[in-house]
Design a protein around this motif. Sequence first.
Motif, PDB file in Angstrom:
ATOM      1  N   ASN A   1       9.601 -10.428  -5.640  1.00  0.00           N
ATOM      2  CA  ASN A   1      11.041 -10.818  -4.944  1.00  0.00           C
ATOM      3  C   ASN A   1      10.794  -9.770  -3.784  1.00  0.00           C
ATOM      4  N   HIS A   2      10.325  -8.711  -3.565  1.00  0.00           N
ATOM      5  CA  HIS A   2      10.503  -7.811  -2.532  1.00  0.00           C
ATOM      6  C   HIS A   2       9.706  -8.576  -1.156  1.00  0.00           C
ATOM      7  N   GLY A   3       8.226  -8.802  -1.531  1.00  0.00           N
ATOM      8  CA  GLY A   3       7.306  -9.368  -0.811  1.00  0.00           C
ATOM      9  C   GLY A   3       7.879 -10.471  -0.197  1.00  0.00           C
TER      10      GLY A   3
ATOM     11  N   GLN B   1     -10.944 -10.330  -1.307  1.00  0.00           N
ATOM     12  CA  GLN B   1     -11.942 -10.347  -2.444  1.00  0.00           C
ATOM     13  C   GLN B   1     -12.230  -8.844  -2.814  1.00  0.00           C
ATOM     14  N   GLY B   2     -11.307  -8.162  -3.426  1.00  0.00           N
ATOM     15  CA  GLY B   2     -11.832  -6.923  -3.875  1.00  0.00           C
ATOM     16  C   GLY B   2     -10.249  -5.796  -3.870  1.00  0.00           C
ATOM     17  N   TRP B   3     -10.571  -4.523  -3.835  1.00  0.00           N
ATOM     18  CA  TRP B   3      -9.600  -3.773  -3.898  1.00  0.00           C
ATOM     19  C   TRP B   3      -9.100  -3.673  -2.347  1.00  0.00           C
ATOM     20  N   ALA B   4      -7.655  -3.746  -2.301  1.00  0.00           N
ATOM     21  CA  ALA B   4      -6.667  -3.379  -1.056  1.00  0.00           C
ATOM     22  C   ALA B   4      -5.546  -2.559  -1.226  1.00  0.00           C
ATOM     23  N   GLN B   5      -5.103  -1.943  -0.304  1.00  0.00           N
ATOM     24  CA  GLN B   5      -4.249  -1.190  -0.194  1.00  0.00           C
ATOM     25  C   GLN B   5      -2.687  -1.836  -0.165  1.00  0.00           C
ATOM     26  N   VAL B   6      -1.855  -1.276  -1.303  1.00  0.00           N
ATOM     27  CA  VAL B   6      -0.376  -1.834  -1.184  1.00  0.00           C
ATOM     28  C   VAL B   6       0.150  -1.224   0.148  1.00  0.00           C
ATOM     29  N   LEU B   7       1.138  -2.055   0.678  1.00  0.00           N
ATOM     30  CA  LEU B   7       2.015  -1.708   1.869  1.00  0.00           C
ATOM     31  C   LEU B   7       3.138  -1.325   1.716  1.00  0.00           C
TER      32      LEU B   7
ATOM     33  N   CYS C   1       2.059 -10.013  -3.026  1.00  0.00           N
ATOM     34  CA  CYS C   1       1.693  -8.834  -4.152  1.00  0.00           C
ATOM     35  C   CYS C   1       1.419  -7.461  -3.492  1.00  0.00           C
ATOM     36  N   TYR C   2       1.035  -7.324  -2.091  1.00  0.00           N
ATOM     37  CA  TYR C   2       0.730  -6.137  -1.525  1.00  0.00           C
ATOM     38  C   TYR C   2       1.610  -5.550  -0.901  1.00  0.00           C
TER      39      TYR C   2
END
Length: 400
Positions: free
Chosen positions: A145-147, A241-247, A295-296
């Motif tokens: 919900n936040h995103g 497509q892979g690991w990514a950082q959450v903001l 989701c990020y």
Amino acid sequence: MTIEDNQSHAESDDSNYPILDPNAGGYWKPTPPERKSWQQLVTSGELKVQKLHEKHPGAIQSDINHELPNHDESDTLRVSSRIKEEETDGAIKPSKNWTVIPSPPNVEQNRVWHYTNSGGLMGIVQNEAFWATSLAFMNDSQEYNHGLSVFKDCFDEVNSSKFVHPIQKKFLLDCLEIAENQAHRIKIFVLCASLERDSLAQWRGYTAFSAGYAIGLDPKDTPIIVSPHQDVGSSGLDSHQGWAQVLYAPEDQVTFAKDTINFILASTPHPLNKGLPPWKDCVSIFATYMVTNSCYMKHSSFHEEREVRCVFSAISDIDNEAVSYRVTNYGIAPYLSIGLDHQDNSAELIVRSQVAPPLRIQEVLVGPSSHVDTLVIGVEQFLKSFKQDAIVTRSETSFR
């Protein structure tokens, strides 16, 4: 920049932005997605790019988003400097422009850490796979919900703008409504880790009632969906497509949301183009893309976690063959089995396997405990029995 600030600067450059919605008075200006040649792509690091397949809505053709876009058949690829043109079976032409899909930040450091308990560690090593949990069954139900709230705030600016075509506004609104009201039908799965090697916040979550471990992984290893079905995979519009950082920073989240919205606006299907899929199918694709990017984003109060994620979507009947189920505190929860492949699969958009590849664990960090020596011995013997040569270390963190 607020709408008022934007309005004060609008007089000097409005000539480049024709009025597309005379019934609106806002000044939010869409910018076209970044486009690069193949030569630029292979020197700019790892990106996700596309010229859309005929089954997807098309990308904008002009340099400035003045009118509704036309469409172009092509391919979607994950690109890095490691792949060459001949590895794409002739699909690439060096002079052709490609649209860069807005993506969360890549992981720059050489290791990420997946925190788990004793049962989780044993299952991962024995099955050589991780579990990507369904978004609907995550510990924090407000994450999604936040995103979406960030996207909704940005949409208000878009909807009031005289520089955005009404059809584009309608398309974006339909995507947002599907993302918000039918999220349970969009199967999103999340695999989490952290940039923090020895995080007190993570240990508190995993060692309160049992032993905790942090599994050190190489973020360059490619996540793949493990399923007995050969053709499972994720949506062609997945942003990463892979690991990514959450903001966590609000300003970073707004920038990412606006980049995503600009891409969706530029990809609006023309209602008179009979060669495209039905409007509702296009909406489903981009609603899934919006949910994935949501989701990020996490509330800034969680910033100490320094979380990184792999996000997968399953939107077709074929994809659903990859979904398994397990018992959790939230009932019967769906999940995907995810392997990590250390081969160079950068040129592939959808990576899958019927059998998990050999798992490469770099290190196992044993969490704080009054019996840490015993835990270390147990992990070392367990890993050796499965021919894992990862080093085993102990946390320097203490709860007291």
